[in-house]
Design a protein around this motif. Sequence first.
Motif, PDB file in Angstrom:
ATOM      1  N   TYR A  63      48.089  86.415  58.547  1.00 14.03           N
ATOM      2  CA  TYR A  63      47.585  85.441  59.561  1.00 14.03           C
ATOM      3  C   TYR A  63      47.429  83.947  58.999  1.00 14.03           C
ATOM      4  CZ  TYR A  63      46.222  89.878  61.778  1.00 14.03           C
ATOM      5  OH  TYR A  63      46.209  90.965  62.318  1.00 14.03           O
ATOM      6  N   GLY A  64      48.638  83.730  57.952  1.00 15.55           N
ATOM      7  CA  GLY A  64      48.795  82.366  57.627  1.00 15.55           C
ATOM      8  C   GLY A  64      48.210  82.271  56.181  1.00 15.55           C
ATOM      9  N   MET A  65      47.226  83.275  55.758  1.00 12.41           N
ATOM     10  CA  MET A  65      46.780  82.962  54.326  1.00 12.41           C
ATOM     11  C   MET A  65      47.813  84.058  53.625  1.00 12.41           C
ATOM     12  SD  MET A  65      44.320  81.064  53.696  1.00 12.41           S
ATOM     13  CE  MET A  65      43.828  81.871  51.893  1.00 12.41           C
ATOM     14  N   LEU A  66      48.560  83.534  52.440  1.00 13.51           N
ATOM     15  CA  LEU A  66      49.295  84.235  51.611  1.00 13.51           C
ATOM     16  C   LEU A  66      48.826  84.757  50.364  1.00 13.51           C
ATOM     17  CD1 LEU A  66      52.530  82.112  51.850  1.00 13.51           C
ATOM     18  CD2 LEU A  66      52.044  83.856  53.429  1.00 13.51           C
ATOM     19  N   SER A  67      49.105  85.806  49.651  1.00 11.15           N
ATOM     20  CA  SER A  67      48.618  85.937  48.514  1.00 11.15           C
ATOM     21  C   SER A  67      49.842  86.974  47.818  1.00 11.15           C
ATOM     22  CB  SER A  67      47.405  87.069  48.718  1.00 11.15           C
ATOM     23  OG  SER A  67      47.403  88.230  49.261  1.00 11.15           O
ATOM     24  N   PHE A  68      49.672  86.862  46.371  1.00  5.83           N
ATOM     25  CA  PHE A  68      50.485  87.897  45.838  1.00  5.83           C
ATOM     26  C   PHE A  68      50.106  89.181  45.781  1.00  5.83           C
ATOM     27  CE2 PHE A  68      51.579  83.779  43.921  1.00  5.83           C
ATOM     28  CZ  PHE A  68      52.939  83.962  43.722  1.00  5.83           C
ATOM     29  N   TRP A  69      51.212  90.212  46.121  1.00  7.50           N
ATOM     30  CA  TRP A  69      50.681  91.538  46.084  1.00  7.50           C
ATOM     31  C   TRP A  69      50.109  91.982  44.931  1.00  7.50           C
ATOM     32  CZ3 TRP A  69      50.890  94.802  50.071  1.00  7.50           C
ATOM     33  CH2 TRP A  69      51.603  94.715  51.215  1.00  7.50           C
ATOM     34  N   HIS A  70      50.283  91.356  43.783  1.00  2.00           N
ATOM     35  CA  HIS A  70      49.527  91.758  42.526  1.00  2.00           C
ATOM     36  C   HIS A  70      49.236  90.764  41.773  1.00  2.00           C
ATOM     37  CE1 HIS A  70      48.406  94.274  39.021  1.00  2.00           C
ATOM     38  NE2 HIS A  70      47.776  95.145  39.841  1.00  2.00           N
ATOM     39  N   GLN A  71      48.071  90.930  40.851  1.00  2.00           N
ATOM     40  CA  GLN A  71      47.615  89.694  39.982  1.00  2.00           C
ATOM     41  C   GLN A  71      48.686  89.538  38.857  1.00  2.00           C
ATOM     42  OE1 GLN A  71      44.839  87.718  39.948  1.00  2.00           O
ATOM     43  NE2 GLN A  71      45.402  86.673  38.012  1.00  2.00           N
ATOM     44  N   THR A  72      49.331  90.659  38.545  1.00  5.71           N
ATOM     45  CA  THR A  72      50.522  90.682  37.651  1.00  5.71           C
ATOM     46  C   THR A  72      51.658  89.638  37.877  1.00  5.71           C
ATOM     47  OG1 THR A  72      49.810  92.987  36.927  1.00  5.71           O
ATOM     48  CG2 THR A  72      51.921  92.126  36.061  1.00  5.71           C
TER      49      THR A  72
ATOM     50  N   ASP B  10      62.694  84.945  52.348  1.00  4.38           N
ATOM     51  CA  ASP B  10      63.252  85.504  51.349  1.00  4.38           C
ATOM     52  C   ASP B  10      62.048  86.158  50.461  1.00  4.38           C
ATOM     53  OD1 ASP B  10      65.471  85.559  52.303  1.00  4.38           O
ATOM     54  OD2 ASP B  10      66.749  84.822  50.670  1.00  4.38           O
ATOM     55  N   ILE B  11      61.094  85.080  49.973  1.00  3.78           N
ATOM     56  CA  ILE B  11      60.000  85.565  49.196  1.00  3.78           C
ATOM     57  C   ILE B  11      59.260  86.779  49.603  1.00  3.78           C
ATOM     58  CG2 ILE B  11      57.892  84.896  48.385  1.00  3.78           C
ATOM     59  CD1 ILE B  11      59.126  81.780  47.895  1.00  3.78           C
ATOM     60  N   LYS B  12      58.915  86.721  50.897  1.00  2.84           N
ATOM     61  CA  LYS B  12      58.124  87.631  51.627  1.00  2.84           C
ATOM     62  C   LYS B  12      59.057  89.055  51.549  1.00  2.84           C
ATOM     63  CE  LYS B  12      55.528  84.971  54.609  1.00  2.84           C
ATOM     64  NZ  LYS B  12      55.401  84.628  56.164  1.00  2.84           N
ATOM     65  N   GLU B  13      60.356  88.800  51.767  1.00  8.66           N
ATOM     66  CA  GLU B  13      60.990  90.041  51.818  1.00  8.66           C
ATOM     67  C   GLU B  13      61.242  90.656  50.420  1.00  8.66           C
ATOM     68  OE1 GLU B  13      63.151  91.727  54.103  1.00  8.66           O
ATOM     69  OE2 GLU B  13      62.285  90.491  55.838  1.00  8.66           O
ATOM     70  N   HIS B  14      61.071  90.058  49.403  1.00  7.72           N
ATOM     71  CA  HIS B  14      61.321  90.437  48.150  1.00  7.72           C
ATOM     72  C   HIS B  14      59.891  91.182  47.672  1.00  7.72           C
ATOM     73  CE1 HIS B  14      64.983  88.911  45.949  1.00  7.72           C
ATOM     74  NE2 HIS B  14      64.858  87.577  46.753  1.00  7.72           N
ATOM     75  N   GLY B  15      58.865  91.070  48.372  1.00 12.28           N
ATOM     76  CA  GLY B  15      57.712  92.158  48.490  1.00 12.28           C
ATOM     77  C   GLY B  15      56.840  91.312  47.428  1.00 12.28           C
ATOM     78  N   ILE B  16      57.018  90.137  47.055  1.00  9.33           N
ATOM     79  CA  ILE B  16      56.197  89.402  46.093  1.00  9.33           C
ATOM     80  C   ILE B  16      54.945  88.738  46.808  1.00  9.33           C
ATOM     81  CG2 ILE B  16      56.211  87.354  44.348  1.00  9.33           C
ATOM     82  CD1 ILE B  16      59.217  87.305  44.553  1.00  9.33           C
ATOM     83  N   ILE B  17      54.962  88.359  47.877  1.00  8.73           N
ATOM     84  CA  ILE B  17      53.750  87.666  48.573  1.00  8.73           C
ATOM     85  C   ILE B  17      53.548  88.474  49.921  1.00  8.73           C
ATOM     86  CG2 ILE B  17      53.129  85.770  49.814  1.00  8.73           C
ATOM     87  CD1 ILE B  17      54.224  84.203  47.646  1.00  8.73           C
ATOM     88  N   GLU B  18      52.270  88.559  50.352  1.00  5.16           N
ATOM     89  CA  GLU B  18      52.293  89.159  51.720  1.00  5.16           C
ATOM     90  C   GLU B  18      51.334  87.838  52.392  1.00  5.16           C
ATOM     91  OE1 GLU B  18      49.351  92.381  51.597  1.00  5.16           O
ATOM     92  OE2 GLU B  18      48.247  91.597  49.789  1.00  5.16           O
TER      93      GLU B  18
ATOM     94  N   SER C  33      48.781  76.338  40.018  1.00  8.02           N
ATOM     95  CA  SER C  33      47.734  77.208  40.792  1.00  8.02           C
ATOM     96  C   SER C  33      46.541  77.086  39.626  1.00  8.02           C
ATOM     97  CB  SER C  33      48.138  78.200  41.387  1.00  8.02           C
ATOM     98  OG  SER C  33      49.088  77.711  42.690  1.00  8.02           O
ATOM     99  N   VAL C  34      47.177  77.858  38.418  1.00  8.82           N
ATOM    100  CA  VAL C  34      46.209  78.189  37.361  1.00  8.82           C
ATOM    101  C   VAL C  34      45.480  76.670  36.733  1.00  8.82           C
ATOM    102  CG1 VAL C  34      46.001  79.138  34.959  1.00  8.82           C
ATOM    103  CG2 VAL C  34      47.514  80.185  36.864  1.00  8.82           C
ATOM    104  N   VAL C  35      46.497  75.605  36.602  1.00 15.87           N
ATOM    105  CA  VAL C  35      45.922  74.503  35.944  1.00 15.87           C
ATOM    106  C   VAL C  35      44.808  74.016  36.818  1.00 15.87           C
ATOM    107  CG1 VAL C  35      46.530  72.281  35.497  1.00 15.87           C
ATOM    108  CG2 VAL C  35      48.131  73.904  34.962  1.00 15.87           C
ATOM    109  N   ASP C  36      45.198  74.155  38.176  1.00 18.35           N
ATOM    110  CA  ASP C  36      44.292  73.638  39.243  1.00 18.35           C
ATOM    111  C   ASP C  36      43.035  74.680  39.677  1.00 18.35           C
ATOM    112  OD1 ASP C  36      45.875  71.295  39.476  1.00 18.35           O
ATOM    113  OD2 ASP C  36      46.881  72.083  41.302  1.00 18.35           O
ATOM    114  N   ASN C  37      42.901  75.722  39.062  1.00 14.22           N
ATOM    115  CA  ASN C  37      42.038  76.727  39.161  1.00 14.22           C
ATOM    116  C   ASN C  37      41.932  77.365  40.390  1.00 14.22           C
ATOM    117  OD1 ASN C  37      40.587  76.539  36.555  1.00 14.22           O
ATOM    118  ND2 ASN C  37      39.759  74.518  37.257  1.00 14.22           N
ATOM    119  N   CYS C  38      43.010  77.680  40.801  1.00 12.83           N
ATOM    120  CA  CYS C  38      43.245  78.321  42.043  1.00 12.83           C
ATOM    121  C   CYS C  38      43.813  79.395  41.726  1.00 12.83           C
ATOM    122  CB  CYS C  38      44.387  77.587  42.965  1.00 12.83           C
ATOM    123  SG  CYS C  38      44.021  75.931  43.409  1.00 12.83           S
ATOM    124  N   GLY C  39      43.661  80.653  42.669  1.00 14.36           N
ATOM    125  CA  GLY C  39      44.010  82.181  42.493  1.00 14.36           C
ATOM    126  C   GLY C  39      45.231  82.756  43.070  1.00 14.36           C
TER     127      GLY C  39
END
Length: 361
Positions: free
Chosen positions: A78-87, A67-75, A27-33
Amino acid sequence: RPEDKLPKYKVPDDLIISLLSKFCYNSVVDNCGIAFEGKKLRDFIANKREWIRNTYGEYSTQDIIVDIKEHGIIEDHYGMLSFWHQTFFEYFTANHLKWIIEESKDEGTTSRRFLEHFRYKKWDDIIAIFFGLISDRLKEGILKMFYVANDCKEFDKISLLIDISKISRNPKPYIELLKHKDPNVRSYAIHALMEIKSSDAVKPLIELLKDEYSYIRSFAARALGEIKSPEAVQQLIESLKDKVSDSSSATDILAKIKSPEAVQHLIKSLKDMDPSVRSSAAFALGEIKPPAVVQHLIESLKDNDPSVQSSATTALVKLKASESVQPLINLLKDEKLYIRRAAIYTLADLKAPEAVKPFIE
């Protein structure tokens, strides 16, 4: 029971870390956030199904995402996912970069890739995390890359290099960088060695007192002062004589080292043509506190440069020499106003009771 309330994960943590690390790096290589469509992550995992099966066993794409969502890494919005924090995003990216560097068999390709990332601002925080994840040996190898690359015009992240030096205490890679053809790289290496304060760096830093760039000579002198090496005293004095170093800076360094060998030269420097050198010499003598310099410093109170007078005053106060009081009282009758004023300030700082009556007069 408390343990019954814990989420039941189906997917091994290592698998999630590996997938997210590769996904974030791409994602970083492709300039995505840090935000993306859920389909993008599902497609990415689906494309890794064979590798997942061969390495970890059979796990469905849906189970992995749950499982990724259960770990609290991603929220999920409505179909758009994002990391809970930039870090989180930066950590996983740094983790994959670590894996690339550690597993690479082609040092040339690795060097080019790392140097390319290092130059772009979007990688700054990722690189900082990356250096916190890797071993000292790998840090030294990466610094060697910069040394071999010889093309570091954009290599301007001095604060990061200093942070690296606080983690890796081995001065060797930085000492090698002191020979780099780019003066900026030499400068960064000097700053790192200031933090490490290793005696192994003394001789290479002494060589830099003859560098063609004045700021490199000044930084090298400052680093020698931080290391407090008596070995450097004679070379600093020689650099002053030859005017190859910044004179006021070198005298300041001699003050830090507090070497008695420098005293005679500093006394001579009180008569230098450059007022900044005279001022620095007076200050240095006050720091070293050698005997039998009081009269020389009293003479410096007569200097027509205010900075020299101020440094001489400070030095005399630090010396706390009772023999300076009467000569200073005598200066209260000098015909020159600036000399009388300098004597008043010095006597006031010395808190000499003998000066009360002359002050009243």
